[in-house]
Design a protein around this motif. Sequence first.
Motif, PDB file in Angstrom:
ATOM      1  N   VAL A  85      37.408  40.007  32.928  1.00  0.00           N
ATOM      2  CA  VAL A  85      38.212  39.076  32.144  1.00  0.00           C
ATOM      3  C   VAL A  85      39.078  38.303  33.145  1.00  0.00           C
ATOM      4  N   ILE A  86      38.924  36.995  33.147  1.00  0.00           N
ATOM      5  CA  ILE A  86      39.722  36.151  34.038  1.00  0.00           C
ATOM      6  C   ILE A  86      41.028  35.817  33.312  1.00  0.00           C
ATOM      7  N   VAL A  87      42.148  36.204  33.931  1.00  0.00           N
ATOM      8  CA  VAL A  87      43.460  35.934  33.358  1.00  0.00           C
ATOM      9  C   VAL A  87      44.258  35.067  34.318  1.00  0.00           C
ATOM     10  N   GLU A  88      45.195  34.358  33.767  1.00  0.00           N
ATOM     11  CA  GLU A  88      46.073  33.514  34.567  1.00  0.00           C
ATOM     12  C   GLU A  88      47.454  34.156  34.560  1.00  0.00           C
ATOM     13  N   VAL A  89      47.972  34.467  35.740  1.00  0.00           N
ATOM     14  CA  VAL A  89      49.267  35.133  35.867  1.00  0.00           C
ATOM     15  C   VAL A  89      50.097  34.442  36.934  1.00  0.00           C
ATOM     16  N   GLY A  90      51.374  34.798  36.992  1.00  0.00           N
ATOM     17  CA  GLY A  90      52.265  34.269  38.010  1.00  0.00           C
ATOM     18  C   GLY A  90      53.363  33.435  37.406  1.00  0.00           C
TER      19      GLY A  90
END
Length: 177
Positions: A95-100
């Motif tokens: 699962v590609i997630v966007e964080v930061g």
Amino acid sequence: MNKTSMRTRPGLDEEDEVLDQQAQYLTVRLGDESYALGLLSVKEIIEYGGVTQVPMMPPYVRGVINLRGRVVPVVDLMRRLLGTPSVLNRRSCIVIVEVGSVDERQDMGVIVDAVSQVVEIPPSQVEPGPSFGARLRADFIAGMGRQDGGFVIMLDIERVLNAEDIEALGELAAASV
């Protein structure tokens, strides 16, 4: 499962749509447990494969993948949460997630045993996470969502993949290019 590909419903203005999406979660399986990831952080789901190991990484970092020309770090979510490596099977996926931070968003992949479904869990159906007795760190739990007569553990993916980890993995990705 790209956020931009989700269809809008008639009669919802943009603010209502964002609030509606905030109550939507992608449920995934890790071993015998169900976990939920906030749908707003999920970018896509890809088949497991093509992970290149990188030496001297923490044990929960499986390696990196090439995602349309970009180097994306991949974390074994089971190992990160519970200390036990995932056993890959035919339903395993990334699962590609966007964080930061708002200024520096980073794509990261998390390995899960299986993706279940997208569910809506309204705030009224969310209980605080347990302060003790959980098998994983309390700060990783955003809440316990009531679902189908039971609970699903709602992960705070920003804390699971914390800033220090993101920075180290960002340096890895930059060095790999």
